[in-house]
Design a protein around this motif. Structure first.
Motif, PDB file in Angstrom:
ATOM      1  N   ARG A 162       0.839  -1.147   0.199  1.00  0.00           N
ATOM      2  CA  ARG A 162      -0.057  -0.059   0.035  1.00  0.00           C
ATOM      3  C   ARG A 162       0.825   1.308   0.097  1.00  0.00           C
ATOM      4  O   ARG A 162       0.748   2.342  -0.596  1.00  0.00           O
ATOM      5  N   ASP A 163       1.945   1.272   0.652  1.00  0.00           N
ATOM      6  CA  ASP A 163       2.877   2.350   0.973  1.00  0.00           C
ATOM      7  C   ASP A 163       3.373   2.745  -0.545  1.00  0.00           C
ATOM      8  O   ASP A 163       3.540   3.756  -1.141  1.00  0.00           O
ATOM      9  N   ALA A 164       3.672   1.543  -1.355  1.00  0.00           N
ATOM     10  CA  ALA A 164       4.260   1.438  -2.636  1.00  0.00           C
ATOM     11  C   ALA A 164       3.278   2.100  -3.698  1.00  0.00           C
ATOM     12  O   ALA A 164       3.801   2.914  -4.517  1.00  0.00           O
ATOM     13  N   TYR A 165       2.234   1.465  -3.347  1.00  0.00           N
ATOM     14  CA  TYR A 165       1.100   2.136  -4.293  1.00  0.00           C
ATOM     15  C   TYR A 165       0.888   3.584  -4.289  1.00  0.00           C
ATOM     16  O   TYR A 165       0.745   4.444  -5.355  1.00  0.00           O
ATOM     17  N   HIS A 166       0.951   4.163  -3.028  1.00  0.00           N
ATOM     18  CA  HIS A 166       0.724   5.415  -2.846  1.00  0.00           C
ATOM     19  C   HIS A 166       1.989   6.463  -3.440  1.00  0.00           C
ATOM     20  O   HIS A 166       1.944   7.429  -3.626  1.00  0.00           O
ATOM     21  N   VAL A 210       3.964   5.652  -5.978  1.00  0.00           N
ATOM     22  CA  VAL A 210       3.992   5.566  -7.301  1.00  0.00           C
ATOM     23  C   VAL A 210       2.798   6.370  -7.863  1.00  0.00           C
ATOM     24  O   VAL A 210       3.212   7.213  -8.675  1.00  0.00           O
ATOM     25  N   ARG A 211       1.839   6.535  -7.328  1.00  0.00           N
ATOM     26  CA  ARG A 211       0.639   7.343  -7.665  1.00  0.00           C
ATOM     27  C   ARG A 211       0.849   8.769  -7.422  1.00  0.00           C
ATOM     28  O   ARG A 211       0.499   9.638  -8.275  1.00  0.00           O
ATOM     29  N   SER A 212       1.505   9.043  -6.320  1.00  0.00           N
ATOM     30  CA  SER A 212       1.662  10.423  -5.910  1.00  0.00           C
ATOM     31  C   SER A 212       2.750  11.321  -7.031  1.00  0.00           C
ATOM     32  O   SER A 212       2.780  12.171  -7.126  1.00  0.00           O
ATOM     33  N   GLY A 213       3.770   9.997  -7.534  1.00  0.00           N
ATOM     34  CA  GLY A 213       4.470  10.692  -8.648  1.00  0.00           C
ATOM     35  C   GLY A 213       3.783  10.960  -9.816  1.00  0.00           C
ATOM     36  O   GLY A 213       4.343  11.757 -10.974  1.00  0.00           O
ATOM     37  N   LEU A 214       2.605  10.512 -10.065  1.00  0.00           N
ATOM     38  CA  LEU A 214       1.933  10.764 -11.271  1.00  0.00           C
ATOM     39  C   LEU A 214       0.730  11.911 -11.058  1.00  0.00           C
ATOM     40  O   LEU A 214       0.450  12.568 -12.103  1.00  0.00           O
ATOM     41  N   THR A 215       0.206  11.809 -10.030  1.00  0.00           N
ATOM     42  CA  THR A 215      -0.886  12.682  -9.799  1.00  0.00           C
ATOM     43  C   THR A 215      -0.812  13.879  -8.886  1.00  0.00           C
ATOM     44  O   THR A 215      -1.503  14.961  -8.790  1.00  0.00           O
ATOM     45  N   GLY A 216       0.367  13.899  -8.150  1.00  0.00           N
ATOM     46  CA  GLY A 216       0.806  14.760  -7.136  1.00  0.00           C
ATOM     47  C   GLY A 216       0.239  14.368  -5.586  1.00  0.00           C
ATOM     48  O   GLY A 216      -0.673  13.484  -5.842  1.00  0.00           O
ATOM     49  N   GLY A 217       0.501  15.033  -4.885  1.00  0.00           N
ATOM     50  CA  GLY A 217      -0.059  14.918  -3.417  1.00  0.00           C
ATOM     51  C   GLY A 217       1.299  14.268  -2.560  1.00  0.00           C
ATOM     52  O   GLY A 217       2.071  13.878  -3.171  1.00  0.00           O
ATOM     53  N   LYS A 218       1.174  14.322  -1.459  1.00  0.00           N
ATOM     54  CA  LYS A 218       2.042  13.833  -0.614  1.00  0.00           C
ATOM     55  C   LYS A 218       3.254  14.384  -0.713  1.00  0.00           C
ATOM     56  O   LYS A 218       4.388  13.887  -0.481  1.00  0.00           O
ATOM     57  N   GLY A 219       3.135  15.849  -0.707  1.00  0.00           N
ATOM     58  CA  GLY A 219       4.606  16.433  -0.770  1.00  0.00           C
ATOM     59  C   GLY A 219       4.937  16.782  -2.180  1.00  0.00           C
ATOM     60  O   GLY A 219       6.009  17.301  -2.605  1.00  0.00           O
ATOM     61  N   THR A 220       4.337  15.979  -3.150  1.00  0.00           N
ATOM     62  CA  THR A 220       4.681  16.151  -4.713  1.00  0.00           C
ATOM     63  C   THR A 220       3.754  17.132  -5.583  1.00  0.00           C
ATOM     64  O   THR A 220       2.561  17.011  -5.230  1.00  0.00           O
ATOM     65  N   PRO A 221       4.135  18.169  -6.248  1.00  0.00           N
ATOM     66  CA  PRO A 221       3.177  19.244  -6.686  1.00  0.00           C
ATOM     67  C   PRO A 221       2.287  18.380  -7.821  1.00  0.00           C
ATOM     68  O   PRO A 221       2.835  17.528  -8.588  1.00  0.00           O
ATOM     69  N   ARG A 251      15.271   9.926  -6.686  1.00  0.00           N
ATOM     70  CA  ARG A 251      15.097  10.744  -5.519  1.00  0.00           C
ATOM     71  C   ARG A 251      13.920  11.903  -5.518  1.00  0.00           C
ATOM     72  O   ARG A 251      13.399  12.027  -4.234  1.00  0.00           O
ATOM     73  N   ARG A 252      13.742  12.413  -6.677  1.00  0.00           N
ATOM     74  CA  ARG A 252      12.706  13.562  -6.690  1.00  0.00           C
ATOM     75  C   ARG A 252      11.517  13.155  -7.358  1.00  0.00           C
ATOM     76  O   ARG A 252      10.921  13.760  -7.877  1.00  0.00           O
ATOM     77  N   TYR A 253      11.099  11.808  -7.479  1.00  0.00           N
ATOM     78  CA  TYR A 253      10.120  11.253  -8.030  1.00  0.00           C
ATOM     79  C   TYR A 253       8.834  11.624  -7.321  1.00  0.00           C
ATOM     80  O   TYR A 253       7.660  12.127  -7.839  1.00  0.00           O
ATOM     81  N   SER A 254       8.870  11.262  -6.047  1.00  0.00           N
ATOM     82  CA  SER A 254       7.580  11.627  -5.235  1.00  0.00           C
ATOM     83  C   SER A 254       8.183  11.402  -3.821  1.00  0.00           C
ATOM     84  O   SER A 254       9.409  11.574  -3.467  1.00  0.00           O
ATOM     85  N   THR A 255       7.260  11.256  -2.798  1.00  0.00           N
ATOM     86  CA  THR A 255       7.576  10.980  -1.567  1.00  0.00           C
ATOM     87  C   THR A 255       8.127   9.539  -1.261  1.00  0.00           C
ATOM     88  O   THR A 255       8.701   9.057  -1.988  1.00  0.00           O
ATOM     89  N   THR A 256       8.579   9.453   0.135  1.00  0.00           N
ATOM     90  CA  THR A 256       9.362   8.361   0.468  1.00  0.00           C
ATOM     91  C   THR A 256       8.603   7.453   1.360  1.00  0.00           C
ATOM     92  O   THR A 256       7.700   7.784   1.967  1.00  0.00           O
ATOM     93  N   PHE A 257       9.087   6.200   1.486  1.00  0.00           N
ATOM     94  CA  PHE A 257       8.648   5.435   2.435  1.00  0.00           C
ATOM     95  C   PHE A 257       8.727   6.088   3.870  1.00  0.00           C
ATOM     96  O   PHE A 257       7.784   5.848   4.674  1.00  0.00           O
ATOM     97  N   ALA A 258       9.917   6.471   4.132  1.00  0.00           N
ATOM     98  CA  ALA A 258       9.976   7.081   5.516  1.00  0.00           C
ATOM     99  C   ALA A 258       8.883   8.181   5.860  1.00  0.00           C
ATOM    100  O   ALA A 258       8.395   8.171   6.956  1.00  0.00           O
ATOM    101  N   ALA A 259       8.494   8.971   4.896  1.00  0.00           N
ATOM    102  CA  ALA A 259       7.609   9.841   5.174  1.00  0.00           C
ATOM    103  C   ALA A 259       6.227   9.232   5.196  1.00  0.00           C
ATOM    104  O   ALA A 259       5.417   9.911   6.013  1.00  0.00           O
ATOM    105  N   LEU A 260       5.772   8.364   4.597  1.00  0.00           N
ATOM    106  CA  LEU A 260       4.645   7.558   4.631  1.00  0.00           C
ATOM    107  C   LEU A 260       4.443   6.994   5.897  1.00  0.00           C
ATOM    108  O   LEU A 260       3.597   6.804   6.652  1.00  0.00           O
ATOM    109  N   ARG A 261       5.490   6.416   6.490  1.00  0.00           N
ATOM    110  CA  ARG A 261       5.495   5.829   7.760  1.00  0.00           C
ATOM    111  C   ARG A 261       5.388   6.777   8.935  1.00  0.00           C
ATOM    112  O   ARG A 261       4.722   6.589   9.856  1.00  0.00           O
ATOM    113  N   ALA A 262       6.091   8.022   8.875  1.00  0.00           N
ATOM    114  CA  ALA A 262       5.837   9.072   9.509  1.00  0.00           C
ATOM    115  C   ALA A 262       4.535   9.637   9.806  1.00  0.00           C
ATOM    116  O   ALA A 262       4.097   9.967  10.880  1.00  0.00           O
TER     117      ALA A 262
END
Length: 534
Positions: free
Chosen positions: A126-130, A132-143, A438-449
């Motif tokens: 589930r973390d990997a899903y979010h 990947v998708r945030s790098g396509l649609t934005g959100g979670k720190g990605t414009p 590195r700049r594709y999207s958020t990180t697993f650490a941010a999702l865990r936090a």
């Protein structure tokens, strides 16, 4: 129950008996000595221990273990936890784990492989899903502007190391290829049937079904180049690194010729094993601009570059990128490392008639992030001199020969190939199964936090702050800090009954969440649909 209790752990170093009997802990299952349990009482052990645990204090115990409730083999820790003032460094309070239920703390193992721990793997998926998708649609720190960037989904495959049995469907009419019922083509149809030097016929007219065990197996085991196969797996990560560099250089040459500024490519990548044991990569590639004043910013690419340019760059890089490994006494000239002929490139879209959407790609990559070598029929932990003989055989099955090739070629005397022995259980591949730029999207650490922040908000009765992704990993500017002075006490649940109750409660909670999510999706679909004319 304290750590010195006679109740045994449930994690076995060697599997116990299975089948019609209850699965029993095998050799080395206990980190504590069991002096009371008799073999004849084993079938009743889970039932009795579950009833005992379900008595007084069950809900207190369940609250204590909830963070690891669904885990197959949680880590047990004991020691002390100190509350420290962040300004003065003074210890304000100390809580020993002996004051907690069972006298220990349970922590989920966090394994990403679904065959090892389905619960932890599902969290990772589930973390990997979010991610990947945030790098396509934005959100979670990605414009959100990334949704307008050109993007493609590409699949890079390994070259051939010898003919293998395959299931090839020329045109799929099914929606789910994992349950494909389409009629396949003949495996290796030939007008003239030749035999190899070992007398094996180099043709196969069978139309293999998905469950056919011959898929992925060489037509001739002795002709198949197992050495080249494992060396390619071992160098696949380096091949990808060079391929991405070639893509960016090709696109920057085009941009320069058109008078446009520089660009870069952000990617998310998942590795998957084919049935033959070779890895191939599913890669999401997004075209970004490059801000000279702020290299860390994610900005749109110049208008003069399109998704067609990105597709051409991928095709060019996959064709021209190649290198040769260092010399080996088994291959004095080294092995050539290049991509296979099968290359699939598809443009991505958030909507419209294009069958490849952001949701499909995110789910696809996340699914393979939790898999390993299971599809090849081999699944083991890291091998050493005491266990290699159980899995490696130069004259055995296809997988056994691959493992033997890793062990033989990775001898310490061969500099540059020592990683083959370390990753023999992975058929030579030592890379991560899910990686991203590195700049594709958020990180697993941010999702865990963010998940920790959400749980803290639940415990304190406060509302979850949506801006948690924009905070530092410590989440809040707290005046106190919890420091654990903990040591390893064991792995696995203390009793089979504990595992039964904890896993059942976690499964019920997951089912409740799934049902709620489906109901919300159904309500949203109904509210957004256009009423039919009377």
């Amino acid at each position: 129950m304290t750590p010195s209790s006679s109740a045994p752990s449930t994690l076995a170093l060697v599997p116990g008996k299975t089948g019609h009997q209850l699965t029993l802990p095998g050799t080395g299952a206990n980190t504590e000595t069991d002096t009371t349990r008799r073999y004849g009482d084993a079938p009743l052990f889970a039932h009795d221990s579950a009833i005992t645990r379900a008595g007084d204090g069950y809900f207190t115990w369940l609250d204590h273990v909830w963070s690891a409730a669904g885990c197959t083999a949680p880590i047990r820790l004991h020691g002390q936890m100190h509350t420290v003032d962040t300004h003065t460094g003074a210890i304000l309070a100390t809580l020993p784990t002996s004051a907690l239920p069972d006298g220990i703390i349970y922590k989920a193992c966090g394994n990403r492989r679904a065959t090892v721990c389905p619960s932890c793997a599902e969290t990772y998926r589930r973390d990997a899903y979010h991610l990947v998708r945030s790098g396509l649609t934005g959100g979670k720190g990605t414009p959100e502007s990334v949704s307008t960037h050109p993007a493609v989904f590409a699949t890079f495959t390994a070259p051939t190391f010898g003919p293998v049995h395959t299931r090839h469907v020329r045109t799929h009419t099914c929606k789910d290829k994992t349950r494909c019922t389409c009629r396949p083509e003949p495996c290796h149809a030939r007008r003239t049937i030749d035999t190899c030097p070992h007398g094996i016929r180099q043709a196969c007219f069978a139309r293999h079904e998905l469950a056919d065990q011959r898929i992925g197996q060489p037509l001739c085991l002795d002709c198949y180049d197992h050495d080249h196969h494992v060396v390619w797996n071992n160098h696949a990560g380096e091949l990808w690194r060079r391929t991405k560099q070639t893509m960016e250089r090709h696109l920057n040459r085009i941009a320069r010729s058109r008078g446009l500024p520089r660009i870069r490519i952000a990617h998310g990548k998942a590795a998957e094993y084919q049935r033959r044991g070779a890895v191939h990569f599913h890669v999401l590639l997004r075209l970004d601009g490059l801000d000279s004043d702020d290299p860390t910013a994610v900005v749109p690419p110049p208008d003069g570059l399109t998704v067609d340019d990105l597709q051409n760059a991928v095709q060019h890089a996959a064709t021209v990128t190649r290198f040769t490994t260092d010399e080996h006494e088994e291959k004095p000239g080294g092995w050539p490392i290049t991509w296979g002929d099968q290359l699939d490139i598809r443009p991505l879209t958030l909507r419209g008639d294009n069958p490849v959407t952001d949701v499909m790609v995110a789910a696809y990559l996340a699914k393979y992030a939790t898999k390993g070598t299971e599809i090849t029929g081999h699944a083991s932990r890291r091998l050493d001199h005491t266990s290699i003989e159980q899995h490696a055989n130069r004259t055995g099955t296809h997988t056994e020969r691959l493992i033997a090739a890793c062990w033989d070629l990775g001898h310490p005397n061969h500099a540059g190939f020592d990683g083959l022995r370390r990753w023999a259980h992975m058929l030579g591949f030592g890379g991560h199964f899910f990686t991203k730029a590195r700049r594709y999207s958020t990180t697993f650490a941010a999702l865990r936090a963010a998940r920790v922040h959400y749980r803290r908000a639940q415990d304190t009765g406060n509302d979850y702050a949506p801006d948690a992704f924009h905070r530092q990993p410590d989440l809040d500017d707290e005046t106190t800090l919890i420091i654990g002075d903990l040591t390893y006490a064991g792995s696995g649940w203390k009793t089979t009954g504990d595992a039964l109750l904890a896993n059942t409660a976690a499964a019920q909670a997951r089912e409740y969440t799934r049902a709620g999510r489906e109901e919300l999706a159904f309500e949203q679909a109904c509210s957004s649909s256009t009423p039919l004319a009377a």
